[in-house]
Design an enzyme around this catalytic site. Sequence first.
Site, PDB file in Angstrom:
ATOM      1  N   SER A  26       0.808  -1.220   0.000  1.00  0.00           N
ATOM      2  CA  SER A  26       0.000   0.000   0.000  1.00  0.00           C
ATOM      3  C   SER A  26       0.840   1.267   0.000  1.00  0.00           C
ATOM      4  O   SER A  26       0.375   2.324  -0.443  1.00  0.00           O
ATOM      5  CB  SER A  26      -0.933   0.009   1.213  1.00  0.00           C
ATOM      6  OG  SER A  26      -0.201  -0.132   2.417  1.00  0.00           O
ATOM      7  N   GLY A  63      -2.177  -4.165   1.164  1.00  0.00           N
ATOM      8  CA  GLY A  63      -2.335  -5.370   1.963  1.00  0.00           C
ATOM      9  C   GLY A  63      -1.377  -6.481   1.633  1.00  0.00           C
ATOM     10  O   GLY A  63      -1.328  -7.494   2.334  1.00  0.00           O
ATOM     11  N   ASN A  91       3.917  -5.462   5.744  1.00  0.00           N
ATOM     12  CA  ASN A  91       2.728  -6.170   6.226  1.00  0.00           C
ATOM     13  C   ASN A  91       3.092  -7.481   6.924  1.00  0.00           C
ATOM     14  O   ASN A  91       2.378  -7.910   7.838  1.00  0.00           O
ATOM     15  CB  ASN A  91       1.745  -6.406   5.078  1.00  0.00           C
ATOM     16  CG  ASN A  91       1.061  -5.120   4.667  1.00  0.00           C
ATOM     17  OD1 ASN A  91       0.604  -4.353   5.502  1.00  0.00           O
ATOM     18  ND2 ASN A  91       0.992  -4.870   3.364  1.00  0.00           N
ATOM     19  N   ASP A 172      -4.342   7.025  10.092  1.00  0.00           N
ATOM     20  CA  ASP A 172      -3.980   5.696  10.586  1.00  0.00           C
ATOM     21  C   ASP A 172      -2.555   5.651  11.125  1.00  0.00           C
ATOM     22  O   ASP A 172      -2.141   4.663  11.748  1.00  0.00           O
ATOM     23  CB  ASP A 172      -4.173   4.629   9.511  1.00  0.00           C
ATOM     24  CG  ASP A 172      -3.288   4.834   8.270  1.00  0.00           C
ATOM     25  OD1 ASP A 172      -2.396   5.694   8.304  1.00  0.00           O
ATOM     26  OD2 ASP A 172      -3.500   4.119   7.277  1.00  0.00           O
ATOM     27  N   HIS A 175       0.157   5.280   6.763  1.00  0.00           N
ATOM     28  CA  HIS A 175       0.281   5.644   5.352  1.00  0.00           C
ATOM     29  C   HIS A 175       0.530   7.140   5.189  1.00  0.00           C
ATOM     30  O   HIS A 175      -0.139   7.955   5.829  1.00  0.00           O
ATOM     31  CB  HIS A 175      -0.989   5.226   4.598  1.00  0.00           C
ATOM     32  CG  HIS A 175      -1.190   3.748   4.597  1.00  0.00           C
ATOM     33  ND1 HIS A 175      -1.996   3.114   5.514  1.00  0.00           N
ATOM     34  CD2 HIS A 175      -0.672   2.775   3.805  1.00  0.00           C
ATOM     35  CE1 HIS A 175      -1.969   1.811   5.295  1.00  0.00           C
ATOM     36  NE2 HIS A 175      -1.166   1.585   4.267  1.00  0.00           N
TER      37      HIS A 175
END
Length: 205
Positions: A26, A63, A91, A172, A175
Amino acid sequence: MALALFTMLSTPALAAPVRVVAFGDSLMAGLGLPRADGFAPRLEAALKARGYDVTVINAGVSGDTSGAGLARFDWSVPKDADVVIVELGANDMLRGLDPAIPRKNLTEILTRLKARNQHVLLAGMRAAPNLGADYQRAFDSIYPDLAAQFGVPLYPFFLQGVAGDRALNQKDGIHPTAEGVDRIVAGILPAVEQVLRAAGAKSAQ
């Protein structure tokens, strides 16, 4: 007619733009941002401003673990790409996967890229400190180890200057914002230029 044909034959064909593939998760895909503000388009704009004739392809999938990236490698990374920026593993770390897993997957990805004779820039990631010192050491060592093993340049930390800065991250906290992406691009740009030159690209400046 003959003169025109001679002119066509004697005029060198225009060189195609250098193809750069941004292969990752991402952070590459530009999650939460307008398309124009993602890493690939902002890197392309920065390189063009530096005089390079390039096309930067966004091959980021939100993801993706290193395993998911490996699973889609053959159709996500064109064989005619000149340069591939590999940014995977974040991730895996966020899920607390054994660092041996991303190490193995990234090893296979780099093996395939080297077999194709494609130029590579490996973008490193760092483990969150809350995962413990042992995990941190095992995970963080993946990227310099593999860069040395395969003889590819390493940009040590993809989120350098952005991680932990609330002003440069979305809500978040993971990002980057558009400003954060620009910071990433500014940081990685010299390393990307080095790989482009190794691939034979020249700046018009």
